[in-house]
Write a protein that holds these residues in place. Structure first.
Motif, PDB file in Angstrom:
ATOM      1  N   CYS A   1       0.856  -1.177   0.000  1.00 13.31           N
ATOM      2  CA  CYS A   1       0.000   0.000   0.000  1.00 13.31           C
ATOM      3  C   CYS A   1       0.892   1.226   0.000  1.00 13.31           C
ATOM      4  O   CYS A   1       2.073   1.148   0.370  1.00 13.31           O
ATOM      5  N   ILE A   2       0.350   2.363  -0.422  1.00 18.94           N
ATOM      6  CA  ILE A   2       1.167   3.553  -0.627  1.00 18.94           C
ATOM      7  C   ILE A   2       0.399   4.794  -0.204  1.00 18.94           C
ATOM      8  O   ILE A   2      -0.843   4.814  -0.230  1.00 18.94           O
ATOM      9  N   THR A   3       1.115   5.830   0.189  1.00 16.59           N
ATOM     10  CA  THR A   3       0.481   7.080   0.589  1.00 16.59           C
ATOM     11  C   THR A   3       0.067   7.889  -0.638  1.00 16.59           C
ATOM     12  O   THR A   3       0.626   7.744  -1.730  1.00 16.59           O
ATOM     13  N   GLN A   4      -0.892   8.756  -0.427  1.00 18.81           N
ATOM     14  CA  GLN A   4      -1.251   9.719  -1.463  1.00 18.81           C
ATOM     15  C   GLN A   4      -0.204  10.832  -1.545  1.00 18.81           C
ATOM     16  O   GLN A   4       0.013  11.416  -2.597  1.00 18.81           O
ATOM     17  N   GLU A   5       0.445  11.102  -0.412  1.00 11.14           N
ATOM     18  CA  GLU A   5       1.359  12.242  -0.311  1.00 11.14           C
ATOM     19  C   GLU A   5       2.803  11.810  -0.540  1.00 11.14           C
ATOM     20  O   GLU A   5       3.204  10.693  -0.205  1.00 11.14           O
ATOM     21  N   GLU A   6       3.598  12.729  -1.074  1.00 10.27           N
ATOM     22  CA  GLU A   6       5.035  12.489  -1.210  1.00 10.27           C
ATOM     23  C   GLU A   6       5.731  12.733   0.122  1.00 10.27           C
ATOM     24  O   GLU A   6       5.268  13.521   0.956  1.00 10.27           O
ATOM     25  N   LEU A   7       6.841  12.037   0.311  1.00  8.19           N
ATOM     26  CA  LEU A   7       7.633  12.220   1.527  1.00  8.19           C
ATOM     27  C   LEU A   7       8.372  13.550   1.483  1.00  8.19           C
ATOM     28  O   LEU A   7       8.928  13.930   0.450  1.00  8.19           O
ATOM     29  N   PRO A   8       8.433  14.276   2.599  1.00  7.78           N
ATOM     30  CA  PRO A   8       9.277  15.481   2.659  1.00  7.78           C
ATOM     31  C   PRO A   8      10.749  15.107   2.527  1.00  7.78           C
ATOM     32  O   PRO A   8      11.161  13.983   2.823  1.00  7.78           O
ATOM     33  N   ASP A   9      11.564  16.076   2.114  1.00  6.64           N
ATOM     34  CA  ASP A   9      13.009  15.835   2.005  1.00  6.64           C
ATOM     35  C   ASP A   9      13.637  15.575   3.370  1.00  6.64           C
ATOM     36  O   ASP A   9      14.627  14.863   3.476  1.00  6.64           O
ATOM     37  N   LEU A  10      13.075  16.207   4.404  1.00  4.38           N
ATOM     38  CA  LEU A  10      13.546  16.013   5.780  1.00  4.38           C
ATOM     39  C   LEU A  10      12.374  15.518   6.608  1.00  4.38           C
ATOM     40  O   LEU A  10      11.372  16.225   6.755  1.00  4.38           O
ATOM     41  N   CYS A  11      12.474  14.308   7.124  1.00  2.00           N
ATOM     42  CA  CYS A  11      11.354  13.768   7.892  1.00  2.00           C
ATOM     43  C   CYS A  11      11.780  12.558   8.706  1.00  2.00           C
ATOM     44  O   CYS A  11      12.866  12.000   8.508  1.00  2.00           O
ATOM     45  N   LYS A  12      10.909  12.195   9.638  1.00  3.32           N
ATOM     46  CA  LYS A  12      11.020  10.944  10.381  1.00  3.32           C
ATOM     47  C   LYS A  12       9.791  10.099  10.059  1.00  3.32           C
ATOM     48  O   LYS A  12       8.671  10.585  10.108  1.00  3.32           O
ATOM     49  N   ILE A  13      10.036   8.835   9.736  1.00  3.55           N
ATOM     50  CA  ILE A  13       8.956   7.881   9.517  1.00  3.55           C
ATOM     51  C   ILE A  13       9.034   6.870  10.649  1.00  3.55           C
ATOM     52  O   ILE A  13      10.106   6.337  10.952  1.00  3.55           O
ATOM     53  N   SER A  14       7.906   6.608  11.288  1.00  2.80           N
ATOM     54  CA  SER A  14       7.915   5.660  12.398  1.00  2.80           C
ATOM     55  C   SER A  14       6.692   4.767  12.328  1.00  2.80           C
ATOM     56  O   SER A  14       5.641   5.160  11.816  1.00  2.80           O
ATOM     57  N   ALA A  15       6.841   3.562  12.861  1.00  2.00           N
ATOM     58  CA  ALA A  15       5.725   2.612  12.919  1.00  2.00           C
ATOM     59  C   ALA A  15       6.099   1.474  13.849  1.00  2.00           C
ATOM     60  O   ALA A  15       7.289   1.202  14.093  1.00  2.00           O
ATOM     61  N   PHE A  16       5.083   0.800  14.355  1.00  2.00           N
ATOM     62  CA  PHE A  16       5.273  -0.474  15.040  1.00  2.00           C
ATOM     63  C   PHE A  16       4.868  -1.573  14.067  1.00  2.00           C
ATOM     64  O   PHE A  16       3.819  -1.480  13.422  1.00  2.00           O
ATOM     65  N   VAL A  17       5.710  -2.591  13.940  1.00  2.00           N
ATOM     66  CA  VAL A  17       5.424  -3.665  12.990  1.00  2.00           C
ATOM     67  C   VAL A  17       5.353  -5.003  13.724  1.00  2.00           C
ATOM     68  O   VAL A  17       6.059  -5.227  14.718  1.00  2.00           O
ATOM     69  N   ARG A  18       4.477  -5.874  13.224  1.00  2.00           N
ATOM     70  CA  ARG A  18       4.337  -7.215  13.766  1.00  2.00           C
ATOM     71  C   ARG A  18       4.051  -8.158  12.600  1.00  2.00           C
ATOM     72  O   ARG A  18       3.410  -7.778  11.625  1.00  2.00           O
ATOM     73  N   PHE A  19       4.487  -9.412  12.712  1.00  6.38           N
ATOM     74  CA  PHE A  19       4.377 -10.343  11.595  1.00  6.38           C
ATOM     75  C   PHE A  19       4.194 -11.762  12.122  1.00  6.38           C
ATOM     76  O   PHE A  19       4.472 -12.053  13.291  1.00  6.38           O
ATOM     77  N   THR A  20       3.762 -12.641  11.245  1.00  7.47           N
ATOM     78  CA  THR A  20       3.620 -14.051  11.599  1.00  7.47           C
ATOM     79  C   THR A  20       4.879 -14.818  11.217  1.00  7.47           C
ATOM     80  O   THR A  20       5.735 -14.319  10.483  1.00  7.47           O
ATOM     81  N   GLY A  21       4.964 -16.057  11.697  1.00  8.72           N
ATOM     82  CA  GLY A  21       6.192 -16.825  11.572  1.00  8.72           C
ATOM     83  C   GLY A  21       6.606 -17.154  10.158  1.00  8.72           C
ATOM     84  O   GLY A  21       7.797 -17.280   9.866  1.00  8.72           O
ATOM     85  N   GLU A  22       5.647 -17.272   9.237  1.00 11.40           N
ATOM     86  CA  GLU A  22       6.010 -17.670   7.874  1.00 11.40           C
ATOM     87  C   GLU A  22       6.410 -16.486   7.000  1.00 11.40           C
ATOM     88  O   GLU A  22       6.824 -16.666   5.846  1.00 11.40           O
ATOM     89  N   SER A  23       6.307 -15.273   7.510  1.00  7.44           N
ATOM     90  CA  SER A  23       6.571 -14.075   6.705  1.00  7.44           C
ATOM     91  C   SER A  23       8.004 -14.054   6.188  1.00  7.44           C
ATOM     92  O   SER A  23       8.962 -14.272   6.945  1.00  7.44           O
ATOM     93  N   GLN A  24       8.137 -13.757   4.887  1.00  5.25           N
ATOM     94  CA  GLN A  24       9.451 -13.732   4.265  1.00  5.25           C
ATOM     95  C   GLN A  24      10.111 -12.357   4.349  1.00  5.25           C
ATOM     96  O   GLN A  24      11.328 -12.256   4.405  1.00  5.25           O
ATOM     97  N   GLY A  25       9.307 -11.308   4.304  1.00  8.21           N
ATOM     98  CA  GLY A  25       9.869  -9.970   4.353  1.00  8.21           C
ATOM     99  C   GLY A  25       8.784  -8.930   4.496  1.00  8.21           C
ATOM    100  O   GLY A  25       7.655  -9.118   4.017  1.00  8.21           O
TER     101      GLY A  25
END
Length: 476
Positions: A337-361
């Motif tokens: 999935c992708i944002t509608q907005e472009e990333l600023p030249d200077l920014c911080k991107i943050s998130a919490f991620v979780r995955f299941t055991g079979e996930s490849q990437g």
């Protein structure tokens, strides 16, 4: 636009020699002019002042022409130890100051390797401290120990009672691992452990550490010995009395030294790494078992406090959004999935991620186009317990013909299914600083794609991204 990660105007940051006093970090550094050098410009030690690694005061040249070293204070006199390179030789030098600005070299205190314990070739980057147990000063130095093979790189050792006359001793650490000298040695104690830091450009390239319960060793190599990846070098540390910080540089790419950049690639992503670049500061953390990790300093992290819109829509796969959670179940395919907005030249991107055991990437795609043909990929790979960085050429139809390796940058990271990991990425023009789990860092550069959006992806698994934010500084 002035870069957030510090470098001087029309020049670059080389090795940083940090010192802390009076509530301020005094950051001496090697000022690299490169092709902008002109006769009369000082290209040796320069000085910065900062309290937060965000705002810097430039104090200018120290009028010391030389290489990396160390600063210590004894009886209200500051002592600088550094190195010079006359006629191909390497010599340790001594200068003194009363104010950290005006330095007086002491020519009679210069000395080189002895030729008996140490080879005559390498002798640089002195680090001096008071050894309380022995009641004398110790000097660590980047050197080569005489021996039967070329793997002579070591952390040399000398001792002195007066900072003027030095006795040569057997190396503090000489593991026969590296062909080159152990550059930029640094030593500190944290709790019951001593830590030795050095950088190497032979074998594995980076800044490494060893740990011991005694200055006499043995020096233990932790399971992961590096603080960062290939794009972080010559790091030295200092404490403010509460926290310890690591100061290194993220190198630029201005030369294709070995012709590795594909001829049809017009950009710089696959040029060779330069000496010097932008200063990057990590905060050192100590785990319960004594091993070390790094995270972003709070002062740097907190300045990115202005949230900008990041509205996602699916490109491939089925994505659902509940509250602040983006979820995708894609066990047999790649989904994004992708944002509608472009990333600023200077920014911080943050998130919490979780995955299941079979996930490849899974992870972020930076500066992605709507078709996702090209982007910079930051990928958590649970099957291999690592985080990787890949650039755009590797994703082209001809990508498999370009390089004899699979990824450009990687860092080991134990990835446990169903556990949440916080991922933070700082973008500053071409600079990319990645932090994962509050203890692993990976530095990178992004030259060839200058604009684009943020995309999230999961490859052959189930992923959950929560609290995804894009933030900028108030003036950004």
């Amino acid at each position: 636009m002035k870069e957030f990660f510090y470098r001087p105007e029309n020049a670059w940051v080389g090795d940083v020699i940090p010192y802390y006093e009076g509530g301020e970090f005094k950051l001496f550094y090697l000022h690299g002019w490169r092709e902008n050098y002109k006769e009369g410009l000082d290209h040796g030690w320069h000085l910065l002042g900062t309290k937060d690694f965000v705002d810097f005061r430039e104090d200018g040249s120290c009028s010391i022409e030389g290489g990396t070293g160390h600063i210590l204070k004894v009886d209200n006199i500051y002592h600088m130890f550094y190195c010079i390179f006359p006629e191909g030789k390497q010599i340790a030098c001594h200068a003194v100051s009363k104010d950290l600005r005006t330095w007086e070299p002491i020519p009679e205190d210069t000395f080189g390797p002895d030729g008996e314990i140490y080879e005559l070739a390498d002798w640089r980057d002195p680090f001096v401290f008071w050894n309380e147990e022995e009641g004398q000063y110790w000097m660590l130095i980047a050197a080569l120990k005489k021996g039967p093979t070329n793997r002579k790189g070591c952390t040399g050792l000398l001792t002195s009672k007066n900072l003027k006359h030095w006795e040569y001793r057997e190396p503090l650490y000489a593991p026969n691992l590296h062909v080159g000298a152990h550059e930029c040695p640094d030593l500190f104690q944290m709790g019951e452990w001593w830590y030795l830091i050095y950088s190497s450009y032979t074998g594995r390239f980076g800044t490494f550490y060893r740990m011991s319960r005694s200055l006499n060793g043995p020096w233990i190599t932790p399971q992961e010995e590096a603080f960062d990846g290939r794009a972080y070098y010559a790091a030295k540390s200092v404490s403010d009395g509460q926290k310890r910080y690591l100061f290194g540089w993220n190198p630029t790419k201005n030369d294709d030294l070995f012709g590795w950049n594909p001829p049809k690639a017009a950009g710089k992503d696959y040029d060779t790494w330069d000496w010097g670049g932008n200063m990057v500061v990590h905060e050192i953390i100590q785990r319960l078992d004594g091993t070390l990790g790094v995270k972003v300093p709070e002062t740097v992290d907190s300045v990115f406090d202005k949230q900008v819109p990041a509205n996602f829509h699916g490109v491939t796969g089925e994505w659902t959004m509940t509250g602040d959670v983006l979820h995708c179940d894609s066990p047999y395919a790649f989904a994004s999935c992708i944002t509608q907005e472009e990333l600023p030249d200077l920014c911080k991107i943050s998130a919490f991620v979780r995955f299941t055991g079979e996930s490849q990437g899974l992870g972020f795609m930076l500066r992605a186009g709507d078709s996702l043909d090209f982007a910079y990929y930051i990928t958590l790979e649970p099957q291999r317990n690592r985080i990787t960085f890949r650039g755009p050429v590797m994703q082209s139809e001809e990508g498999g013909k370009t390089f004899p390796y699979e990824v450009e940058l990687e860092r080991p990271l134990k990835l446990v299914p169903e556990q949440k990991y916080e991922l933070k990425v700082f973008i500053d023009g071409t600079i990319c600083e990645i932090y994962i789990g509050g203890e692993v860092a990976m530095s990178a550069r992004m030259y060839d794609i200058q604009h684009g959006k943020l995309a999230l992806f999961i490859s052959q698994g189930v992923a959950e991204f929560s609290r995804v934010q894009v933030q900028i500084p108030p003036q950004g």
